[in-house]
Design a protein around this motif. Structure first.
Motif, PDB file in Angstrom:
ATOM      1  N   TRP A  89       0.826  -1.301  -0.004  1.00 39.50           N
ATOM      2  CA  TRP A  89      -0.030   0.081   0.186  1.00 39.50           C
ATOM      3  C   TRP A  89       0.791   1.114  -0.020  1.00 39.50           C
ATOM      4  O   TRP A  89       2.171   1.120   0.280  1.00 39.50           O
ATOM      5  N   ARG A  90       0.258   2.496  -0.369  1.00 39.04           N
ATOM      6  CA  ARG A  90       0.969   3.520  -0.376  1.00 39.04           C
ATOM      7  C   ARG A  90       0.490   4.379   0.850  1.00 39.04           C
ATOM      8  O   ARG A  90      -0.841   4.584   1.163  1.00 39.04           O
ATOM      9  N   ARG A  91       1.254   4.922   1.732  1.00 41.93           N
ATOM     10  CA  ARG A  91       0.992   5.781   3.013  1.00 41.93           C
ATOM     11  C   ARG A  91       1.272   7.214   2.433  1.00 41.93           C
ATOM     12  O   ARG A  91       2.469   7.538   2.398  1.00 41.93           O
ATOM     13  N   VAL A  92       0.362   7.963   2.249  1.00 44.98           N
ATOM     14  CA  VAL A  92       0.670   9.576   2.101  1.00 44.98           C
ATOM     15  C   VAL A  92       0.370  10.317   3.337  1.00 44.98           C
ATOM     16  O   VAL A  92      -0.660  10.112   3.829  1.00 44.98           O
ATOM     17  N   VAL A  93       1.549  11.090   3.934  1.00 46.46           N
ATOM     18  CA  VAL A  93       1.248  11.885   5.314  1.00 46.46           C
ATOM     19  C   VAL A  93       1.213  13.088   4.791  1.00 46.46           C
ATOM     20  O   VAL A  93       2.049  14.007   4.041  1.00 46.46           O
ATOM     21  N   LEU A  94      -0.178  13.976   5.126  1.00 47.75           N
ATOM     22  CA  LEU A  94      -0.358  15.458   4.901  1.00 47.75           C
ATOM     23  C   LEU A  94      -0.369  16.214   5.961  1.00 47.75           C
ATOM     24  O   LEU A  94      -0.759  15.849   7.073  1.00 47.75           O
ATOM     25  N   ASP A  95       0.038  17.413   5.588  1.00 46.28           N
ATOM     26  CA  ASP A  95       0.001  18.708   6.701  1.00 46.28           C
ATOM     27  C   ASP A  95      -1.477  18.737   7.043  1.00 46.28           C
ATOM     28  O   ASP A  95      -2.363  18.855   6.189  1.00 46.28           O
TER      29      ASP A  95
END
Length: 441
Positions: free
Chosen positions: A133-139
């Motif tokens: 899976w892809r984990r994208v971390v956002l502000d």
């Protein structure tokens, strides 16, 4: 008013065949705090194509709508979209997680669109093998991408559990790993590299760990609860910076814990812990009778003596106190008290709110209790001031379907106070009707 506002810069990211739309902050957030009370409907937000469970989570400057497609950040004052990150491919379900402060929002989705034949194929041990899976971390304020990396997750996961999906923090991702005594590892939320690891968190007095709760990650502590094979339970607090043990409750100190059910959660920066004691009015999911400081392990709130008070029931455990309802038998109206951890008590009139359920869809604001009566066909919102006074009723523009009392009482994320508004999630009758969020000022 219905807002479907175009955002600013938009990028579409491809990853193994799965594409997403990422729209960063456009305009400025309204400067607003969580309201002390409400008096009217302020705005509505709807969007076609958002399906599955819909939840709202507070952000530092507004509200985050979480769906199976991804996330949309809304301004609490105006209802305008500030930023979003959504999966475009049909049939691809996204998982989301938010740090306790709301400063970091994590969106996870499979590297490739699911293949029914591959997803159904079991490995030799009879379990579904993990996929990338892809984990994208956002502000949480700007929506800017601050981290992006791959993570192996089982393909059939719909809700994060203790071991299958890491927990979002402000500065990392905490993974709990199975084993006799359980192990934990903190990963960088920028690239997924390991920051620290700690082995054998629990002793269980010589027995093995039987089960565990999903860890709770605060800004200054990571808390893990484990149920031992001996039916005892243990609770441990770790430093999120290096994994060192801050405190550890076991044996007689942890005798109040139950080993057979989920029993810890975060509420702001405190840790409510389930205590196996209570009346039939108690909503066990949100009415814990012990509250701990997650950094020191000390008790900051104790409501275990509430049963001794006639016609008083714990309605909800909050980040600043216990919300207690007063109702005589056979009376379908209740008053409320907010008993803060510092000893201050705020109260409404004795029978201020007509309600069938004292613990569902209720919020304690600074100046009033806000109560949605979900069994009413028009689902009115009642506002009862602290200190007494007339109860104000807010009628909705149209009936809203909410989760019923016996269905979930008050599912987390369905009725929340956020900077600028109190927001209610209206449940769609079918998946293709999209999500609806109603806000009150």
């Amino acid at each position: 008013m219905v807002f479907l506002v175009p955002l600013g810069a938009c990028s579409v990211l491809g990853f193994g065949g799965v594409s997403v739309s990422h729209q960063e902050l456009d305009g400025e957030w309204s400067d607003a705090a969580v309201p002390g009370s409400i008096s009217e409907v302020a705005w509505e937000w709807t969007a076609e194509g958002h399906w599955g469970d819909v939840e709202v989570t507070p952000l530092p400057r507004g509200a985050l709508v979480r769906t199976a497609r991804g996330v949309v950040a809304l301004d609490g004052v105006t209802g305008e979209e500030r930023w979003s990150f959504t999966v475009d491919d049909e049939g691809v379900r996204a998982l989301t997680d938010v740090s306790s402060s709301g400063e970091r929002v994590h969106v996870m989705y499979p590297k490739e669109a699911p293949d029914e034949e591959v997803g159904a194929a079991d490995d030799e041990e009879g379990s579904v093998p993990p996929v990338e899976w892809r984990r994208v971390v956002l502000d949480g304020v700007s929506g800017e991408v601050v981290g992006d990396f791959e993570e192996p997750i089982a393909p059939d996961v719909e809700k994060p559990g203790p071991f299958n999906v890491g927990v979002a923090g402000d500065g990392g991702v905490f993974h709990l790993e199975a084993g006799d005594g359980l192990s934990g590892a903190m990963l960088s939320d920028e690239d997924g590299s390991e920051l620290w690891r700690t082995e054998d968190l629990f002793t269980c007095e010589g027995s093995k760990v039987h089960r565990a709760d999903r860890p709770v990650v605060f800004s200054d502590a990571v808390v893990v609860r484990a149920g031992c094979g001996s039916l005892d339970a243990e609770l441990i607090g770790l430093d999120p910076g290096d994994g060192s043990v801050l405190w550890h409750l076991e044996g007689e100190e942890a005798a109040f814990l139950t080993s057979e059910r989920r029993s810890v959660r975060g509420a702001g920066e405190v840790l409510p812990v389930y205590h196996d004691q209570g009346s039939s009015y108690q909503d066990e999911q949100f009415s814990e009778r012990y509250v701990f400081d997650p950094v020191t392990g000390g008790v900051v709130g104790d409501a275990t003596g509430l049963e001794e008070e006639e016609h008083h029931y714990l309605a909800r455990t909050l980040e600043d106190g216990f919300l207690v309802a007063q109702r005589a038998p056979s009376v379908k109206a209740a008053g409320y008290e907010l008993r803060r951890f510092d000893g201050q008590i705020l109260a409404t009139e004795e029978r201020a709110v007509p309600t069938a359920s004292i613990s569902s869809y209720v919020l304690a604001l600074e100046d009033a209790v806000v109560k949605l009566e979900s069994e009413d066909p028009e689902t009115p919102v009642n506002v009862a001031p602290w200190g007494g006074g007339d109860v104000h009723r807010i009628d909705l523009p149209e009936p809203v379907r909410a989760a019923g009392y016996f269905e979930a009482r008050q599912p987390e994320g369905q009725f929340e106070a956020v900077p600028g508004a109190v927001v209610l999630v209206g449940l769609a009758d079918s998946q293709d009707q999209g999500a609806k969020v109603i806000a009150f000022h």
